[in-house]
Design a protein around this motif. Sequence first.
Motif, mmCIF file in Angstrom:
data_model
loop_
_atom_site.group_PDB
_atom_site.id
_atom_site.type_symbol
_atom_site.label_atom_id
_atom_site.label_comp_id
_atom_site.label_asym_id
_atom_site.label_seq_id
_atom_site.Cartn_x
_atom_site.Cartn_y
_atom_site.Cartn_z
ATOM 1 N N LEU A 201 20.341 13.622 3.365
ATOM 2 C CA LEU A 201 20.019 12.767 2.214
ATOM 3 C C LEU A 201 18.524 12.467 2.234
ATOM 4 O O LEU A 201 17.998 11.937 3.221
ATOM 5 N N ILE A 202 17.874 12.843 1.152
ATOM 6 C CA ILE A 202 16.430 12.593 1.050
ATOM 7 C C ILE A 202 16.201 11.603 -0.094
ATOM 8 O O ILE A 202 16.543 11.882 -1.246
ATOM 9 N N THR A 203 15.668 10.446 0.221
ATOM 10 C CA THR A 203 15.427 9.430 -0.798
ATOM 11 C C THR A 203 13.929 9.310 -1.065
ATOM 12 O O THR A 203 13.133 9.344 -0.119
ATOM 13 N N VAL A 204 13.580 9.196 -2.349
ATOM 14 C CA VAL A 204 12.181 8.959 -2.714
ATOM 15 C C VAL A 204 12.116 7.572 -3.342
ATOM 16 O O VAL A 204 12.840 7.284 -4.306
ATOM 17 N N MET A 205 11.256 6.712 -2.784
ATOM 18 C CA MET A 205 11.201 5.331 -3.280
ATOM 19 C C MET A 205 9.752 4.868 -3.369
ATOM 20 O O MET A 205 8.960 5.099 -2.449
ATOM 21 N N GLY A 206 9.403 4.219 -4.463
ATOM 22 C CA GLY A 206 8.073 3.621 -4.596
ATOM 23 C C GLY A 206 7.914 2.497 -3.580
ATOM 24 O O GLY A 206 8.872 1.786 -3.285
ATOM 25 N N ILE A 207 6.696 2.324 -3.077
ATOM 26 C CA ILE A 207 6.478 1.324 -2.023
ATOM 27 C C ILE A 207 6.705 -0.106 -2.510
ATOM 28 O O ILE A 207 6.845 -1.021 -1.714
ATOM 29 N N GLU A 208 6.769 -0.293 -3.831
ATOM 30 C CA GLU A 208 6.914 -1.651 -4.364
ATOM 31 C C GLU A 208 8.371 -2.114 -4.433
ATOM 32 O O GLU A 208 8.655 -3.241 -4.794
ATOM 33 N N LYS A 209 9.296 -1.224 -4.066
ATOM 34 C CA LYS A 209 10.717 -1.527 -4.292
ATOM 35 C C LYS A 209 11.349 -2.399 -3.208
ATOM 36 O O LYS A 209 12.567 -2.575 -3.179
ATOM 37 N N LEU A 210 10.530 -2.908 -2.302
ATOM 38 C CA LEU A 210 11.098 -3.697 -1.212
ATOM 39 C C LEU A 210 11.511 -5.096 -1.646
ATOM 40 O O LEU A 210 10.969 -5.652 -2.607
ATOM 41 N N LEU A 211 12.471 -5.643 -0.932
ATOM 42 C CA LEU A 211 12.784 -7.068 -0.972
ATOM 43 C C LEU A 211 12.699 -7.537 0.473
ATOM 44 O O LEU A 211 13.086 -6.798 1.381
ATOM 45 N N PRO A 212 12.212 -8.748 0.701
ATOM 46 C CA PRO A 212 12.030 -9.174 2.097
ATOM 47 C C PRO A 212 13.336 -9.222 2.890
ATOM 48 O O PRO A 212 13.388 -8.738 4.014
ATOM 49 N N HIS B 296 16.422 10.812 5.304
ATOM 50 C CA HIS B 296 14.965 10.761 5.159
ATOM 51 C C HIS B 296 14.578 9.832 4.015
ATOM 52 O O HIS B 296 15.314 9.705 3.035
ATOM 53 N N LEU B 297 13.417 9.243 4.147
ATOM 54 C CA LEU B 297 12.888 8.420 3.058
ATOM 55 C C LEU B 297 11.420 8.746 2.845
ATOM 56 O O LEU B 297 10.615 8.672 3.784
ATOM 57 N N VAL B 298 11.103 9.128 1.602
ATOM 58 C CA VAL B 298 9.707 9.368 1.248
ATOM 59 C C VAL B 298 9.197 8.124 0.537
ATOM 60 O O VAL B 298 9.701 7.745 -0.525
ATOM 61 N N MET B 299 8.206 7.470 1.130
ATOM 62 C CA MET B 299 7.617 6.263 0.555
ATOM 63 C C MET B 299 6.432 6.668 -0.308
ATOM 64 O O MET B 299 5.445 7.210 0.192
ATOM 65 N N LEU B 300 6.536 6.382 -1.600
ATOM 66 C CA LEU B 300 5.582 6.899 -2.576
ATOM 67 C C LEU B 300 4.562 5.846 -3.002
ATOM 68 O O LEU B 300 4.925 4.748 -3.428
ATOM 69 N N ASP B 301 3.292 6.197 -2.893
ATOM 70 C CA ASP B 301 2.256 5.305 -3.425
ATOM 71 C C ASP B 301 1.961 5.701 -4.882
ATOM 72 O O ASP B 301 2.305 4.987 -5.807
ATOM 73 N N ASN B 302 1.345 6.865 -5.079
ATOM 74 C CA ASN B 302 1.073 7.391 -6.429
ATOM 75 C C ASN B 302 0.498 6.339 -7.379
ATOM 76 O O ASN B 302 0.997 6.168 -8.498
ATOM 77 N N GLY B 303 -0.528 5.626 -6.950
ATOM 78 C CA GLY B 303 -1.203 4.665 -7.815
ATOM 79 C C GLY B 303 -0.764 3.233 -7.630
ATOM 80 O O GLY B 303 -1.336 2.316 -8.229
ATOM 81 N N ARG B 304 0.257 3.010 -6.814
ATOM 82 C CA ARG B 304 0.757 1.639 -6.669
ATOM 83 C C ARG B 304 -0.243 0.739 -5.936
ATOM 84 O O ARG B 304 -0.393 -0.427 -6.285
ATOM 85 N N THR B 305 -0.933 1.288 -4.944
ATOM 86 C CA THR B 305 -1.947 0.496 -4.253
ATOM 87 C C THR B 305 -3.053 0.102 -5.228
ATOM 88 O O THR B 305 -3.557 -1.026 -5.208
ATOM 89 N N ALA B 306 -3.401 1.047 -6.085
ATOM 90 C CA ALA B 306 -4.436 0.759 -7.076
ATOM 91 C C ALA B 306 -3.971 -0.332 -8.032
ATOM 92 O O ALA B 306 -4.727 -1.254 -8.375
#
Lengths: 510, 267
Positions: free
Chosen positions: A254-265, A306-316
């Motif tokens: 299982l390969i998951t792609v998730m934006g880095i902003e999708k977290l909850l504490p 696996h988990l791919v943590m995606l930035d793609n402009g989110r830091t910006a």
Amino acid sequence: MSSNTFLGMPSLPVFGHGNLNATEAFPKAAHRELGNEQLRANLGHATHTIRDKRLKVVAELPDWEDMRNAGAAIKDATMANLPALLEQFEANFTARGGVIHWARDAQEANEIVTALIRETGETEVVKVKSMATQEIGLNEYLEEQGIAAYETDLAELIVQLDHDKPSHILVPAIHKNRSQVREIFLREMPVVDPNLTDEPAKLAEAARKHLRKKFLSAKVAVSGANFGLADTGTLTVVESEGNGRMCLTLPETLITVMGIEKLLPTWEDLEVFMQLLPRSSTGERMNPYTSLWTGVTPGDGPQNVHLVMLDNGRTAALADEMGRTALNCIRCSACMNVCPVYERTGGHAYGSTYPGPIGAILSPLLTGIKSEENNSLPYASSLCGACYDACPVKINIPEILVHLRGEDVDSKRAKVKVPTQMDLMMKGAEWAFAKGSHLSLLEKGLPLGTLAAGRDKVIKKLPGIAGGWTQSRDIPAPPTQSFRQWWAKEHKPGAAVVPGSTNSPEGEQA
Amino acid sequence: MKIALFATCIVDAMYPRTAQATVAILERLGHEVVFPEGQACCGQMHVNSGYFKEARTVVANHVEAFDTDDYDVAVAPSGSCVASVKHQHELVARRCGDTALEARAAVVGAKTYELSQLLTDVLGITNAAEQLGSYFPHKVTYHPSCHGMRLLRLEDRQLNLLASVGGIEMVELPEADQCCGFGGTFSMKNADVSSAMNADKAANICGTGAELCSGGDASCLLHIGGGLSRQGSDVGTLHFAEILASTLENPVSVTGEVKVKLAGSKR
Ligand code: SF4
């Protein structure tokens, strides 16, 4: 825009790429889409239905506003503490047998996923509907690499079979009606009942038969994630059909792609969002399937996680103090369902994976406002505010739209030498409104306007950008005297003036 | 009470009767109305188009004109302009780094009311026919403008005032909460989408069979009225202040030919 450094990211913001950029300016794309009567009818019907359902279930909760505030507060706290939460999440996810990969942009993410699939030796994968993989254009990329990705969400499948693009983040095929879906199935499914009708149950059955074989044979699945819980390293997928659950449990990898902003504490925070999300998106009290998985359980479910943590402009985007709350978005689609602009143009006019009000701010935030393809998006709104009212995490979309317009004007100011018509108009209006005496001077010209209006007392054509107005609207002849002039000359304190009295200024209302 | 009138630029130049009607209502109630001469515009067109530098000039002028102790409250017959004064002025000052202007803007914003808000919440008007002598024997529908509805939360204040006018027949507007598509420069930059929104609004209005559509924002009424006029419709638009100001003795009359005709006008 200032820059931030964390997570080993470079010191300059890296802007996003992939399916985020429009290829043409919004007004042009909108003009084309507006001409599609079928699309407008389909969209109008669908958005109104979901809109009414949402209103009904939201009204059931007496503490809806408190819940929205809680959702916004949790997300604000997440963004304020994102680097630490990401590290916490990584530690917990890894400790439970998962593998984390960090992707700076779309290209890196696509390469990582491809390499992971190659390792398995497979050339076919099943997919859970995912905005992140749409954003990076994963399906197209995999196809180029000789890997076939099968969408399993019904609407996503319809779009994929039709070689089309999704036009809504929740209902990707919202722009198609039943009979169009039937035609697509008859044309594109290898084995299909030739007597297929356009009854929803029959269409769903055809899709189920088509997908069943894929589910049973697929060794690799690719998913997105609605939330990542930092304190346990858990991932969540929320869905309606159960296809997601098949993908999440049957394959080996299982390969998951998730934006880095999708977290909850924390795990507890999920409670708030499990109430906000289904009511806001599908207008249901609860969604049918919620899957949560925490790493690997030997002998049960995927053994390679696996988990791919995606930035793609989110830091910006995070570095933009005014715009960063756009990252609070939980992709419920409530804003697009209430947006009068989206309702008429549909999602394709926005060019990006993210259409509607959230797309109009998120895409330019991720790519940078200087990206010329996207700088028309913040203007794709009348600022009516319906999106802000509907948003379950209270993202002040109108305010961010205005902020981004400011960024756009400033960035153009810095490079364009010859002022545009809009610049000149704004300059002129600045002078006119700088002092009451200036406006008063201009108003001496009002009788000229009356003259221009001619005998039927309306102005039917204006030059330049104002011509957009007169394409479908008249302008009434201005009065011969402004209020200010009347006040100075004729107002008698206390002599209650009434509309029809003889000391009224001239001019009729249109 | 001493009430400062903010006429707003569009009303001042295009719809003076709306400001005049506002004065009439307030004076009829025994209040003193003053008109700060230096006023010009709230600046929302500049702000909403992203021209913050230019907006600052306009905001500074508004604050200069209204930042005095010479009145108790300020009023404007426009929800969107009041929303701009209350919500945008501080933001503009902050964005331009002008903390002094920001503080003064906050004071002015706090003292500024939209007309129906002032009438209902401050002056206690619940029955226009009885308390204002309002009389308007016509069939009217009502469009609540977005900024009044969503930024100021005016709720049914304007509608309730209208419904309490003598002789009036109010008819409900379907999809009333939908934007008419004006949006300032949106109507020029995205003229096609704006026109499509306005066309749906016009169809809803015409479907009610009302003689005219009332509302609380001159700019939206200009937009809606402009669309109706182009379609050759007989239905006109009229600000709710003018309906409240209309009396049996001195009425605003509605005719098919010139849509809304004032008793004293020449046509
Ligand atoms: S911006 Fe708000 S309403 Fe729109 S999709 Fe995101 S969470 Fe939902």
